[in-house]
Design a protein around this motif. Structure first.
Motif, PDB file in Angstrom:
ATOM      1  N   PHE A 114       0.733  -1.742   0.858  1.00  0.00           N
ATOM      2  CA  PHE A 114       0.278  -2.019   2.222  1.00  0.00           C
ATOM      3  C   PHE A 114      -1.063  -1.355   2.447  1.00  0.00           C
ATOM      4  O   PHE A 114      -1.483  -0.473   1.679  1.00  0.00           O
ATOM      5  N   LEU A 115      -1.724  -1.799   3.468  1.00  0.00           N
ATOM      6  CA  LEU A 115      -3.035  -1.247   3.825  1.00  0.00           C
ATOM      7  C   LEU A 115      -3.950  -1.144   2.611  1.00  0.00           C
ATOM      8  O   LEU A 115      -4.619  -0.144   2.408  1.00  0.00           O
ATOM      9  N   PHE A 141      -2.420   1.553  -0.309  1.00  0.00           N
ATOM     10  CA  PHE A 141      -1.199   2.353  -0.246  1.00  0.00           C
ATOM     11  C   PHE A 141      -0.014   1.638  -0.867  1.00  0.00           C
ATOM     12  O   PHE A 141       0.087   0.419  -0.795  1.00  0.00           O
ATOM     13  N   GLN A 163      11.567   9.247  -2.138  1.00  0.00           N
ATOM     14  CA  GLN A 163      10.682   8.375  -1.383  1.00  0.00           C
ATOM     15  C   GLN A 163       9.273   8.882  -1.628  1.00  0.00           C
ATOM     16  O   GLN A 163       8.995  10.069  -1.426  1.00  0.00           O
ATOM     17  N   VAL A 189       5.058   8.021  -1.191  1.00  0.00           N
ATOM     18  CA  VAL A 189       3.943   7.210  -0.691  1.00  0.00           C
ATOM     19  C   VAL A 189       2.732   7.593  -1.505  1.00  0.00           C
ATOM     20  O   VAL A 189       2.423   8.780  -1.659  1.00  0.00           O
ATOM     21  N   VAL A 212       2.600  11.685  -1.954  1.00  0.00           N
ATOM     22  CA  VAL A 212       3.421  12.664  -1.266  1.00  0.00           C
ATOM     23  C   VAL A 212       4.843  12.118  -1.302  1.00  0.00           C
ATOM     24  O   VAL A 212       5.057  10.898  -1.246  1.00  0.00           O
ATOM     25  N   HIS A 221       9.397  12.950  -1.191  1.00  0.00           N
ATOM     26  CA  HIS A 221      10.571  13.751  -0.869  1.00  0.00           C
ATOM     27  C   HIS A 221      11.681  13.301  -1.806  1.00  0.00           C
ATOM     28  O   HIS A 221      11.772  12.128  -2.148  1.00  0.00           O
TER      29      HIS A 221
END
Lengths: 496, 1051
Positions: free
Chosen positions: B497-498, B501, B547, B549, B565, B567
C-alpha cells in the motif's frame, strides 16, 4: 505530513497487536509456589509429608535410596553384615572403607545433602507455620515433627561427619554446621558439643509439642521423638535419660511374635514398629531401594550375585532355640541343606551363599517395594538395657533384656551376667536383633571400638584386605563432600 | 525464480532495439544442473544491443545482422559465455554456474539482502551442495561446510541429530545451540523431521547484527532453512531413488584375546597378594588357584588351577573350547537404507506450487535400531491481485523407529558399553565348560549365557562383566521405540500500500505428537522377571504470530532505504503424560492394559512465552556504503515481571571498495569491508538434567512427593526475582573478496562476549538445595574464520572447483560467581576456557616397583607413598595426587575442504572435515586399561605393563589391590591428541547427455554413488573423537558409514 500521519497510524496498528496483560505470566503444573504452602496448616501438612517421603526416594543414583541407603552404608562399614560377592559393586567401596573417605564420592555427597535437605524443609515449616491459618493443635503437630526431624538429621550428621562424642562433654572437636532457619549461604562447622546441645534443644521442644496421635507410622509422634532422644542420650552416655526415654518411647508397642519375625521386616503395620516408612506400589523406586540390596529375593544384579550374609562369628553366638537363628541359613550354598524358603522366594539364577539372610523380604522378585524400619520397640528395650547396665543398674538391665530375649528365644532364662559380661551380652543381643538396620557403624563409633572382621566369613575379593580399623582413627569421620567445600568458604575438611 | 525474473527484465530492455536482419540462428541453452534448458538467458550479439532471451525450454531464435560474428550468453548466477557463430544456424550452449555467486541474495531475518550490501556474517549452503548426499538430517549437512561452524558427528543411530555450535560456546547453564528457523519462523520440532530433499537453502547467520531480529533466541546464531518453491517453468516431476547400506564407520578398540587375558588376570591376583606382603611363592600359588574362581569361566580343556601355572604362563596344553566370545558379532549387522522422493512443482504468473513426498527407511548397524520417515510437503504462493500476496507452507512428517539404548554410558543395556567391556573369555551362548560345544534348550536352540546360569552348572561371570545380564538377548527382547507425528504450517499474507509500504503477517504453528514406548522383558535384565512397560506421550505446540510493516524506497536512484517495524508473540506449550506398569500378563503384548501394577503415572504441562517488538533500518548509498541497525525488546515468561523485558540492538556497516572510482584493479572483482556489533539475548535456562527450566525465578515446591496416600511436596527452588536475560554481544569484522573471475572468499574476525551468564550457581548443600540461578559471569569467544572457493581448473570438458574453510575460536571466562568450580574433568576459573581439563598430574610408572606415580599434593615424610625424585615430590596414592590444568578440548583450528571434479557428464565430489589440536579425554580407554579387570575387557596397550624391576613403561603393573595406588582414576594419563580428519563424503555422479535423455523421453537424469564417513584418522583406533565438544568419550552409538546408489530423474 500525510505520510507521517500514515506512518504513525501504521505503527499504532502494529502496536495494538500487543498482548494482553498477564500474557507472560506462567506457572508450573508439577510444582506449587512456595508462598502458597504456608497459608494453611492443611497445605503445610503436605510439606511435612514431603519430608516423610524424602526418607525413601532415589537421590543421585540407585544406591542412594534415602535413609535406607545410609542404613546400608552404616552396616557395610561394620563387621556384621557380610557382602558375599562383588556383584555390580554397589557398596563395595564402602565395605572396603574407601568410599566414605573420598571427598569426590557421590555417596558422600548424598549422605550430606540428604540430611541437610531434611533440615532445610523442616526449617521452612518451623519458620512459617506460626503464620498459617489453622488450629493451634495442628500447628503444634507440624512444628513438633519438623523440630524432631531437625534434631534427628543433625544427630545423624554429627555421628557421620564429626569426631565421636566423648562421653562426659567438652567436645570442642568439629562437628557439622547447625542450620536453624532457611539460609542461602553455608556456615562454618559447629563443635560436636554445640551440635548435641542444639539437637537436645530441638528434640525437647518436639517432645513438648507432640502427643501420641498421628495418621501413620511414617509420622513422628511423641514416641518417635522420645526414641530419638533416647538414642541421643545413649550416644552422649547420658544413661538415666537414655533408659527412661527408651522406655517411654516403646510404651504401647508390643514385641513381635516369632512368626512375625519371618514376615520379612517390610511392613510398617508390625506391632513392634514405632517408626518406619510406608511405601505403596506407585511410589516404588526399583533399584533405589533398601530392599534392592538387603532383601534375599528382589531380582537385582546386586542381590543375585551378592546376597547379604551375617558374620558367622555373630551367628555362632545365637542360641539354637532362638527363633532369630533361622533368619540366616549357614548352609544355603548346599541345595540339600538349604532352607526351603530361600528356594521358594528366589529364582534359579540367584547365588546362594552360606549365612545369607532371609530377614528382609521384598514384595516380589520384580518389586523392591517395602516399608523400611527406622525404629522398633526391640531397639528401645536394648537401649534401656544397655543404658541401665552402663549406668550401674544391672538388675534392671537384666530384667529388660529378659523381656526381649525371652520373646525371641523361648528357652532364654534371666541372665546371671553382671558388669562387663552383662553389657557384652546386651551388645551381642543388639547386634543380632538389629542386624542390617543401620546401627553397627554408630555403635562401634560411639563406644570407641575397633572394626574387627578377623576370622569371619568376609570375602577377600570384596573387602580387599580390609580386616580391621583401629578405634578412634581419623577414618571414622567421613570426608566432607567436595561440593560443600567448593560452595562454602567457611567449610573445613576432616583430616585425611 | 528471482534470477529468472531479473533476466526477463534485462532481456526485455535489450530487445527494444532493432536492426536490419539477414539470417536466423537458433539454439538451446542448458547447464549441468538444468539439462532441460535454462530459461531467461540473455543472448546478445556482441558489440550491439541486439538480443533475445530464451524461452521456457531454454530455446532461442535470433535474426542476425550481416556483420554479426559472436554471440554473448549471460545469465545471473552463471558465467557468461561467448560463442563465434561462423556458418552455423544452430548454436547450442552449455553454461556453467558462477561459483562466486557475487550477486547472491542472502536470506536474513524477516527478509533478504543483496550479498554485496550485506553488513553481517552469513554462510549459505545451497540445495545442490547436499542433493546427492544420503543424509537423513539437515544438521548432517553442516559438518565441514561453513567457517565458524563446528559440529559433533552424528551417531550411528538412524535419525540422530548432531550438535552444532556457531562461533564458540555461548553459555554455561543456558543453551549453546543455534536457533533453527524454517521458512522465516523459529522451528519448534526436532530438526530431523525435515526432509533434506525439500531444502533450497541453508543460511547460517553468525554475527549478532544479522541475527539480532531473532534477538531473544538467537544468542548462539541462527540456521535459516528455506524450503523449495515452484519455478516458472513447465510443470516438473522429479523422482529420486536411493538404495544403500549402513555399516560401522569406526573400528572397535584393540582388545586382548583370551590367551592374553588369563595371564594378565593372574598377574593382577598375584601382585594383589604381594601388596598384602605375601611371599612370592604363596602369591603365585594364590593366583593360580584363584584365577578361575575370580573369572568364573575356564575356556580351556585343562583343570582350573592349571590354566595359568605358578610361573604366570598359560598352560602349554591349553586348547580353547569356546567359540563366539566377541559380542559385537551378535549385535552388529549390515544395515540398509532406502530413500524415495517424489516432487512436483511449477508456477505461472500469479501462483507457484511445490509438492513433495519422501520416504526414508534406514536400518542401523546395531540390532533393533532403525528409522522410518514419511514426509509430505506442500508449498504454495499466490498473488491474486497486485497488492496482495499470500502463501502457505504445510508439511507433515510421520516418523517411527527403534533406538539402541546407548543413553547411559555404563548402562548394562547399552550395546556398545557392554559388548566392549565384557572380557574375551565369556561366550554369548552357553557352552559346556569342560568340552566346549553349545548347550541347547528343549527346542534344540542355543541358550543366551547370562553369566549366572547356575542351574545349568555354569559359573558366575567375573564382576567386571555383568553377571546376570545379557546385552544381546536384552537388545532383542526389549523395546525402545518412538512414533512421532509433526505438522508444521507457515502462512502469510502481505499487502502493498501507499507505493512503498507493505504490511505482512506471518502465522506459524509447529505441532508434535510423540509417543515413546519402552518395554523391559520378563527374561533377563531390569524388567525381569515381571516385565515392565513404559509409555510417554508428549505434545508440543509452538505458535508464532507476527505483524510487520515495512517501507522500501530508492530515492534519487542512489539512496536505498529499507525499514521495518514489527511485533511478535510466541507461545509454546509442552504436555507430557507418562505411565509405567509392571507384571506382564500375556507375552507379546506391551500395552499398559496387559500389565498389573502401576509403578508411576504422571503428567504435566509447561508453558513458555515471549512477546517482542522490533525494528530495523537498512540504508545503502550507491551500492557503495551500507548501513544497518536494529533494535528489539523481548519479554519472557521465564523472568519476574519487573525484569522480564530485555532490549537488544545492533549496528552494521559495509564499504564496497571496488565500486569506488579510484579502485581500478581489474584482477580484483570485489572487495568489501564490513563491521558490525550486536546484542542478542538468551533465556534458554537449563536445569541440571539438561532440560529447559521454564520457571527459574519462582520459589517452588515440587509435587509428587506423596507419602503413601497423603499428599506431599518438597522444596524445589529458591526465588530468583532479579534473574534477567543473558546477553551475547558480538563484534564482527569481515573482508569479502573476489578475484581473477574465479575465486572468492572471506576473512573474518569476531569477538563475542556472553554477559550476565545464566549460571546454575552451586549452593552450600547445607541450605537443603543444590544450586540456584544467578546472572553472574562473563565468557568470551573470539576467533578468525577464513574461507575461499573457486574454480582451480576450467577447460571445455574438465572443471575442478574447490572450497576450503578454516576457523579458530578461543573461549575464556572473564568473570565467575565463584573462585573455581570443578565440573567432572574440567574446572571453571577466570582466564581459562569452559573446556580446560583439570586432572590429576600423572607422571608415569616407577621402574623399580611398577606403581603409578602422580605429582603429590603435599609432602609427608611419614607417608611411604610419597617419594622425591629429583626436584619432584611424587606419590603412588591417587588421593594425594595434585590436580593441574592439562590442555583443553577446543581445537587449534577446524574446517572442511570440498572438491568437485567434472569431466563431461561425470562429477566427483569430496568433502573432508578436520579438526586439529585440542585434547581428548578417553574414559573408555581408561576403563580398558584397568589393572584389576576382574572379568572386564582389556586394551592391547595393557600388554606393555610393567612386569619386572627396571621395566621402562607408561603402563603400571597389574594389581587387584587398588585402595591407594589406583592408577585408573581420572588423570592426564587418559588425555590424548584430539585431532581428527574425516573423509566425510564422496560422491560420484553421472548426468545423462541430452541425446540419451531424448531417447528416454526424460528432461534430466543422473545416477550417483555416494559414501559418507569413509575414513577417520585420529590418534587412537576406535576412538570416537568428534562425539562431543567437551572432548570426552562415552560408550555411544558410533557413526555409520553409508554407501548409496542413487537415481535422479526429471520428467
Amino acid at each position: 505530513m500525510k505520510k507521517i500521519v500514515n506512518k504513525i497510524a501504521i505503527l499504532a496498528l502494529v502496536m495494538s497487536f500487543g498482548c494482553a496483560d498477564g500474557y507472560l505470566d506462567t506457572a508450573p503444573t508439577d510444582a506449587v509456589s512456595e508462598s502458597a504452602v504456608f497459608t494453611t496448616t492443611q497445605n503445610a501438612f503436605s510439606a511435612l509429608n514431603g519430608i516423610h517421603r524424602s526418607l525413601f526416594i532415589r537421590y543421585d543414583s540407585q544406591g542412594q535410596p534415602g535413609e535406607g541407603g545410609v542404613m546400608i552404608m552404616r552396616e557395610v562399614l561394620g563387621e556384621d553384615v557380610v557382602m558375599t560377592g562383588i556383584a555390580n559393586r554397589w557398596f563395595v567401596g564402602t565395605t572396603q572403607w574407601v568410599t566414605h573417605r573420598d571427598e569426590n564420592a557421590s555417596d558422600v555427597r548424598f549422605v550430606w545433602r540428604f540430611y541437610y535437605k531434611v533440615i532445610g524443609n523442616a526449617n521452612l515449616l518451623i519458620a512459617n507455620i506460626d503464620n498459617a491459618a489453622g488450629p493451634q493443635a495442628e500447628k503444634d503437630e507440624i512444628k513438633g515433627q519438623a523440630l524432631a526431624y531437625r534434631a534427628w538429621a543433625h544427630f545423624n550428621l554429627a555421628q557421620i561427619f564429626g569426631e565421636r562424642y566423648k562421653m562426659g562433654g567438652g567436645n570442642s572437636q568439629l562437628g557439622v554446621p547447625i542450620v536453624l532457619e532457611p539460609i542461602t549461604e553455608g556456615g562454618a562447622r559447629n563443635t560436636v558439643e554445640e551440635v548435641y546441645t542444639q539437637v537436645n534443644i530441638d528434640i525437647d521442644a518436639a517432645i513438648a509439642l507432640l502427643d501420641d496421635g498421628r495418621n501413620a507410622k511414617s509420622h513422628i509422634n511423641i514416641n518417635v521423638a522420645k526414641g530419638i532422644k533416647a538414642r541421643i542420650a545413649l550416644a552422649q552416655g547420658n544413661w538415666p535419660t537414655a533408659a527412661s526415654l527408651a522406655k517411654e518411647a516403646r510404651t504401647g508397642f508390643e514385641l513381635m511374635s516369632a512368626s512375625q519375625l519371618y514376615a520379612g521386616f517390610n511392613d510398617v503395620a508390625n506391632p513392634e514398629w514405632i517408626w518406619g516408612s510406608q511405601q505403596i506400589d506407585d511410589q516404588g523406586t526399583f533399584f533405589a531401594s533398601y530392599f534392592a540390596y538387603m532383601s534375599l529375593n528382589f531380582s537385582s544384579t546386586n542381590i543375585r550375585g551378592n546376597p547379604k550374609a551375617i558374620n558367622r562369628l555373630l551367628y555362632d553366638k545365637i542360641t539354637t532355640t532362638d527363633s532369630r537363628k533361622k533368619l540366616w541359613d549357614p548352609n544355603a550354598a548346599t541345595a540339600a541343606l538349604r532352607d526351603p524358603f530361600i528356594d521358594q522366594v528366589t529364582l534359579s539364577n540367584f547365588a546362594k551363599r552360606n549365612f545369607m539372610n532371609r530377614k528382609f523380604v521384598a514384595q516380589a522378585n520384580a518389586s523392591s517395594v517395602g516399608d523400611v524400619p527406622y525404629m522398633r520397640a526391640a531397639e528401645m528395650y536394648l537401649i534401656e538395657a544397655e543404658a541401665s547396665a552402663r549406668g550401674g543398674n544391672g538388675t534392671q538391665a537384666a530384667q529388660i533384656l529378659f523381656t526381649l530375649a525371652s520373646k525371641r528365644d523361648v528357652a532364654y532364662t534371666l541372665t546371671s551376667n553382671t558388669g562387663d559380661a552383662l553389657i557384652e551380652e546386651i551388645m551381642t543381643q543388639r547386634r543380632i536383633e538389629l542386624w542390617g538396620e543401620g546401627f553397627r557403624f554408630y555403635d562401634l563409633k560411639r563406644l570407641n571400638l575397633p572394626l574387627d572382621r578377623a576370622g569371619s566369613n568376609h570375602v577377600e575379593a570384596v573387602i580387599l584386605g580390609k580386616i580391621s580399623e583401629p578405634a578412634g582413627s581419623i577414618n571414622w569421620q567421613w570426608q566432607i563432600p567436595i561440593a560443600e567445600l567448593n560452595a562454602n568458604d567457611l567449610m573445613v575438611q576432616n583430616p585425611s | 525464480m528471482t534470477k529468472a525474473l531479473l533476466s526477463l527484465f534485462v532481456g526485455l530492455l535489450v530487445t527494444a532495439a532493432s536492426f536490419a536482419q539477414t539470417r536466423t540462428v537458433t539454439g538451446r541453452i542448458t547447464s549441468p544442473d538444468e539439462p532441460e534448458g535454462l530459461i531467461g538467458v540473455n543472448v546478445l550479439i556482441k558489440g550491439t544491443t541486439v538480443g533475445v532471451v530464451t524461452d521456457l525450454d531454454g530455446n532461442y531464435s535470433l535474426q542476425l545482422p550481416t556483420d554479426a560474428k559472436t554471440l554473448v550468453f549471460s545469465y545471473i548466477g552463471y558465467l557468461s559465455k561467448e560463442e563465434a557463430i561462423g556458418n552455423r544456424s544452430i548454436v547450442n550452449v552449455s553454461m556453467n554456474p558462477d561459483t562466486q555467486n557475487l550477486e547472491e541474495v542472502i536470506i536474513t531475518a524477516y527478509g533478504t539482502a543483496d550479498k554485496g550490501n550485506f553488513t553481517g556474517a552469513a554462510v549459505a549452503i545451497k540445495a545442490d551442495q547436499i542433493a546427492n548426499r544420503p543424509i537423513n538430517n539437515v544438521a548432517n549437512a553442516l559438518e565441514g561446510q561453513a567457517a565458524g561452524v563446528i559440529t559433533t558427528s552424528a551417531s550411528g543411530q538412524p535419525g540422530s541429530t548432531p550438535q552444532v555450535r556457531i562461533r564458540g560456546i555461548g553459555s554455561v547453564n543456558s543453551s549453546s545451540s543455534p536457533l533453527y528457523v524454517v521458512d522465516g519462523v523459529p522451528y519448534d520440532a526436532a530438526i530431523g523431521n525435515l526432509n533434506p530433499d525439500d531444502i533450497e537453502d541453508i543460511t547460517i547467520l553468525k554475527d549478532a547484527s544479522s541475527a539480532a531480529l531473532y534477538g531473544s533466541r538467537a544468542a548462539n546464531g541462527v540456521i535459516m532453512i528455506t524450503t523449495k518453491k515452484g519455478r516458472k517453468n513447465k510443470p516438473t516431476f522429479n523422482l529420486k531413488v536411493q538404495q544403500g547400506t549402513a555399516s560401522r564407520a569406526l573400528p572397535e578398540y584393540d582388545r586382548v584375546n583370551a590367551e592374553q587375558y588369563y595371564p594378565l588376570t593372574w598377574e593382577s591376583l598375584r601382585n594383589g597378594r604381594l601388596t598384602l606382603n605375601d611371599e612370592p611363592s604363596v602369591a603365585n600359588q594364590f593366583a593360580s588357584t584363584n584365577l578361575i574362581p575370580t573369572l568364573g569361566y575356564n575356556v580351556y580343556d585343562v583343570p582350573n588351577n592349571q590354566v595359568v601355572g605358578t610361573d604366570g604362563l598359560l598352560s602349554p596344553n591349553a586348547v580353547n573350547n569356546f567359540v563366539g566370545t566377541d559380542w559385537f558379532d551378535e549385535l552388529q549387522r549390515t544395515g540398509n537404507r532406502s530413500e524415495y522422493n517424489l516432487t512436483f512443482s511449477g508456477a505461472n504468473e500469479t501462483n507457484d506450487y511445490y509438492a513433495s513426498f519422501g520416504y526414508l527407511d534406514e536400518k542401523g548397524f546395531i540390532l533393533n535400531s532403525d528409522f522410518e520417515r514419511f514426509a509430505g510437503r506442500l508449498n504454495m504462493n499466490s498473488s491474486p491481485t497486485k497488492w496482495l500476496k499470500t502463501g502457505i507452507n504445510l508439511s507433515a512428517t510421520l516418523s517411527e523407529g527403534n533406538n539402541a539404548r546407548d543413553g547411559g554410558s555404563s548402562s548394562f543395556v547399552n550395546p556398545f558399553f557392554t559388548a566392549r567391556t565384557v572380557g574375551p573369555i565369556y561366550p554369548v551362548f552357553a557352552q559346556n565348560m569342560q568340552t566346549g560345544g553349545f548347550i541347547l534348550d528343549e527346542f534344540g536352540k542355543k541358550i543366551y549365557d547370562t553369566g549366572d546360569l547356575v542351574n545349568l552348572g555354569l559359573p558366575f561371570r567375573g564382576a567386571g562383566s555383568f553377571p546376570g545380564r545379557h546385552v544381546v538377548q536384552e537388545t532383542i527382547l526389549n523395546i525402545d521405540s518412538f512414533d512421532r507425528d509433526v505438522i508444521s504450517a507457515r502462512a502469510y499474507a502481505e499487502i502493498s500500500f501507499l507505493k512503498h509500504f507493505t504490511a505482512r503477517t506471518n502465522i506459524a504453528q509447529d505441532m508434535t505428537s510423540l509417543l515413546n514406548l519402552g518395554y523391559d522383558n520378563t527374561i533377563v535384565g531390569d524388567g525381569a522377571p515381571a516385565g515392565r512397560t513404559r509409555r510417554e506421550n508428549v505434545r508440543i505446540n509452538g505458535l508464532t504470530f507476527n505483524q510487520i510493516v515495512s517501507y522500501t524506497n530508492t530515492i534519487r536512484e542512489k539512496h536505498f532505504i529499507d525499514a521495518l517495524v514489527g511485533h511478535e508473540n510466541y507461545d509454546f506449550t509442552r504436555t507430557v503424560q507418562s505411565i509405567s506398569k509392571q507384571d506382564q500378563i500375556l507375552a507379546g503384548n506391551i500395552e499398559p492394559d496387559n500389565f498389573v501394577t502401576i509403578n508411576s503415572a504422571s503428567g504435566r504441562t509447561d508453558k513458555d512465552k515471549i512477546e517482542s517488538y522490533f525494528s530495523r533500518l537498512n540504508y545503502v548509498y550507491d551500492d557503495k556504503y551500507s548501513f544497518s541497525t536494529s533494535i528489539r525488546t523481548d519479554g519472557s515468561s521465564r523472568f519476574f515481571e519487573d525484569v522480564r523485558w530485555g532490549t537488544f540492538w545492533s549496528v552494521g556497516a559495509a564499504w564496497n571498495i571496488d565500486k569506488e572510482n579510484f579502485f581500478n584493479f581489474d584482477f580484483i572483482d570485489m572487495l568489501k569491508i564490513r563491521a558490525s556489533y550486536g546484542q542478542v539475548g538468551n533465556n534458554a535456562i537449563q536445569n541440571s538434567g539438561g532440560g529447559q527450566s521454564y520457571y527459574p525465578y519462582q520459589a517452588l515446591y515440587d509435587l509428587g512427593f506423596n507419602n503413601a496416600s497423603e499428599p506431599g511436596i518438597l522444596q524445589a527452588s529458591l526465588a530468583a526475582r532479579e534473574l534477567l536475560w543473558e546477553s551475547n554481544n558480538t563484534y564482527d569484522f569481515g573482508l569479502d573478496f573476489a578475484f581473477g573471475k574465479r575465486f572468492s572468499g572471506t576473512v573474518e574476525y569476531f569477538y563475542r562476549e556472553s554477559q550476565n551468564l545464566l549460571f546454575d550457581v552451586p549452593l552450600s548443600l547445607t541450605t537443603g538445595l543444590n544450586s540456584r540461578f544467578q546472572n553472574i559471569g562473563t565468557m568470551s569467544n573470539n576467533g578468525i574464520e577464513f574461507s575461499i572457493q573457486g574454480e582451480v581448473i576450467r577447460t571445455n570438458d574438465f572443471t575442478w572447483t574447490s572450497s576450503l574453510n578454516i576457523s579458530t575460536f578461543n573461549n575464556e571466562f572473564k568473570k565467575l560467581p565463584f573462585d573455581e568450580q570443578i565440573n567432572e574433568t574440567k574446572k571453571f576459573v577466570v582466564g581459562r576456557s569452559i573446556y580446560d581439563f583439570w586432572l590429576r598430574d600423572w607422571i608415569g610408572v616407577d621402574p623399580e616397583t611398577g606403581e603409578g606415580l602422580y605429582r603429590a599434593e603435599e609432602y609427608n615424610a611419614d607417608d611411604a607413598a610419597t617419594k622425591i625424585v629429583g626436584i619432584d615430590t611424587l606419590t603412588t596414592n591417587f588421593q594425594n595426587a595434585r590436580f593441574h590444568f592439562a590442555g583443553q578440548s577446543i581445537p587449534d583450528f577446524f574446517g572442511g575442504w570440498t572438491n568437485s571434479f567434472s569431466y563431461k557428464g561425470f562429477t566427483l565430489g569430496t568433502l573432508i572435515s578436520f579438526s586439529i589440536g585440542g585434547d581428548f579425554y578417553d574414559g573408555i580407554y581408561a576403563r580398558l586399561m584397568s589393572s584389576d579387570p576382574s572379568g572386564g575387557a582389556l586394551h592391547t596397550d595393557i600388554l606393555n605393563r610393567w612386569q619386572n624391576p627396571g621395566d621402562i613403561t607408561d603402563v603400571p603393573r597389574m594389581n587387584t589391590n587398588l585402595n591407594a595406588n589406583n592408577t585408573n582414576v581420572g588423570s592426564d594419563r587418559w588425555l590424548t591428541d584430539g585431532s581428527w580428519l574425516n573423509l566425510r563424503s564422496i560422491n560420484l555422479s553421472y548426468n545423462f547427455s541430452r541425446e540419451m535423455l531424448q531417447k528416454m523421453k526424460l528432461r534430466g537424469a543422473s545416477v550417483y554413488l555416494a559414501g559418507e564417513n569413509l575414513g577417520w584418522l585420529s590418534s587412537r583406533k576406535g576412538m570416537f573423537v568428534s562425539e562431543s565438544f567437551q572432548g570426552t568419550s562415552s560408550n555411544t552409538f558410533t557413526p555409520a558409514r553409508t554407501f548409496t546408489l542413487g537415481l535422479n530423474v526429471n520428467f
